[in-house]
Scaffold this motif. Structure first.
Motif, PDB file in Angstrom:
ATOM      1  N   VAL A  47      -4.792   6.658  -0.115  1.00  0.00           N
ATOM      2  CA  VAL A  47      -4.155   5.345  -0.007  1.00  0.00           C
ATOM      3  C   VAL A  47      -4.304   4.656  -1.347  1.00  0.00           C
ATOM      4  N   HIS A  48      -3.173   4.291  -1.952  1.00  0.00           N
ATOM      5  CA  HIS A  48      -3.175   3.683  -3.285  1.00  0.00           C
ATOM      6  C   HIS A  48      -2.629   2.265  -3.239  1.00  0.00           C
ATOM      7  N   CYS A 103      -6.944   4.390  -6.278  1.00  0.00           N
ATOM      8  CA  CYS A 103      -7.188   4.925  -4.940  1.00  0.00           C
ATOM      9  C   CYS A 103      -8.163   4.007  -4.213  1.00  0.00           C
ATOM     10  N   ILE A 146      -4.365  -0.408   6.721  1.00  0.00           N
ATOM     11  CA  ILE A 146      -4.155   1.017   6.431  1.00  0.00           C
ATOM     12  C   ILE A 146      -3.855   1.784   7.707  1.00  0.00           C
ATOM     13  N   LEU A 178       0.844  -1.182   0.000  1.00  0.00           N
ATOM     14  CA  LEU A 178       0.000   0.000   0.000  1.00  0.00           C
ATOM     15  C   LEU A 178       0.882   1.235   0.000  1.00  0.00           C
ATOM     16  N   ARG A 179       0.379   2.310  -0.572  1.00  0.00           N
ATOM     17  CA  ARG A 179       1.168   3.550  -0.643  1.00  0.00           C
ATOM     18  C   ARG A 179       0.336   4.721  -0.145  1.00  0.00           C
ATOM     19  N   LEU A 180       0.902   5.466   0.803  1.00  0.00           N
ATOM     20  CA  LEU A 180       0.280   6.697   1.275  1.00  0.00           C
ATOM     21  C   LEU A 180       0.752   7.863   0.418  1.00  0.00           C
ATOM     22  N   GLN A 181      -0.182   8.617  -0.111  1.00  0.00           N
ATOM     23  CA  GLN A 181       0.150   9.835  -0.853  1.00  0.00           C
ATOM     24  C   GLN A 181      -0.400  11.031  -0.094  1.00  0.00           C
ATOM     25  N   TYR A 233      -4.349  12.239   3.420  1.00  0.00           N
ATOM     26  CA  TYR A 233      -3.710  11.225   2.593  1.00  0.00           C
ATOM     27  C   TYR A 233      -4.717  10.547   1.661  1.00  0.00           C
ATOM     28  N   LEU A 286      -0.292   1.223   8.687  1.00  0.00           N
ATOM     29  CA  LEU A 286       0.607   1.969   7.805  1.00  0.00           C
ATOM     30  C   LEU A 286       0.642   3.441   8.186  1.00  0.00           C
ATOM     31  N   ALA A 287      -0.528   4.016   8.449  1.00  0.00           N
ATOM     32  CA  ALA A 287      -0.601   5.437   8.812  1.00  0.00           C
ATOM     33  C   ALA A 287       0.088   5.706  10.146  1.00  0.00           C
TER      34      ALA A 287
END
Length: 285
Positions: free
Chosen positions: A142-143, A148, A203, A104-107, A140, A206-207
């Motif tokens: 999340v991707h 998304c 998520i 997962l990627r936080l933008q 943020y 991760l955050a």
């Protein structure tokens, strides 16, 4: 009793000073008045910056309460409505396992275009709709796999809530001094077409790893505790429990401005997540 606005009590002498400030140069803007007020009263953020947005809100409330009279605004307020576009139309249904979506990627929301898109998703799919987050904040997307999946918003902690204060064990002075070390998870939205078990707790984990670094980079403060408020019975807080957050109790449903002893907003469960094993020492020091 001194009137309190934006977590600060104002003495009669300070209110008189603000009235004189407004009167001495009629052409000053509201923004300039808020900056000058912060400078004169030493009202600053922990990183040393002026709390001019808090001052602006406080002065508007003072005017509403009949304590001061501000000059008229120079520009009309922007339309708060969020325009819905095809950019946030529902995507194809996404199912399967959370593990298959790694990484997962936080933008971070960093541009005006990002902000408009984040606001649009929240307005369209979050049960509370879009409301600007007050004060310090990080937002943020999340991707995963090029799409998304979710959105997060973090902001200033609640000024006061009894179960949290008991859990920390701090007094009023310690809370005033150290409240910026707590950050509120104000928004969490899994987009409705994303139906993946255990994704929400993944998520949140991760955050919790990323946010302390981002918050420190942005505001010069490293938070030690996260909090959130989960409206019951609409939600059970299952994803927070799965991510090892701790349920402390419930609010009384009075809200910031509600009358004492009377419920005026929905009751919510209070959840917290320590970011530092010495969080109590930091918050009570």
């Amino acid at each position: 009793m001194r009137p309190r606005y934006c977590a600060r009590a104002f003495s009669p002498e300070e209110l008189d000073w603000i009235r004189r400030l407004i009167a001495e140069v009629p052409g000053r803007s509201r923004a300039e008045l808020s900056r000058l007020t912060c400078q004169a009263l030493g009202w600053r953020k922990p990183d040393g910056g002026l709390k001019d947005m808090s001052a602006r809100v406080a002065m508007l409330r003072m005017q509403t309460d009949g304590l001061i009279t501000l000059p008229p605004p120079r520009n009309p307020r922007p339309d708060p409505r969020v325009r819905i576009t095809p950019d946030t139309d529902p995507g194809p249904p996404l199912t399967g396992s959370a593990a298959a979506l790694r990484p997962l990627r936080l933008q971070r929301v960093a541009t005006a275009a990002d902000s408009r898109r984040w606001n649009e998703y929240i307005e369209r799919y979050h049960y509370l709709g879009h409301k600007p987050l007050p004060g310090a904040q990080l937002r943020y997307f999340v991707h995963a796999q090029g799409q998304c999946l979710a959105l997060l918003g973090f902001g200033a902690a609640a000024w006061q809530t009894a179960p949290r204060e008991r859990y920390i064990g701090w007094d009023h002075t310690q809370r005033q001094r150290n409240l910026p070390l707590i950050v509120n998870n104000a928004r969490f939205l899994i987009l409705p077409w994303v139906q993946v078990p255990h994704l929400a707790s993944m998520i949140l984990a991760l955050a919790a790893r990323a946010l302390p670094h981002h918050w420190q980079d942005t505001y010069g403060i490293r938070p030690v505790l996260l909090e959130t408020f989960v409206e019951t019975p609409r939600f059970q807080g299952t994803c927070y429990q799965a991510a090892n957050w701790i349920r402390l109790g419930q609010t009384k449903g009075r809200g910031k401005l509600g009358p004492a002893g009377k419920q005026s907003v929905p009751i919510k469960d209070i959840w917290v997540y320590p970011l530092d094993r010495h969080f109590r020492d930091r918050l009570t020091g």
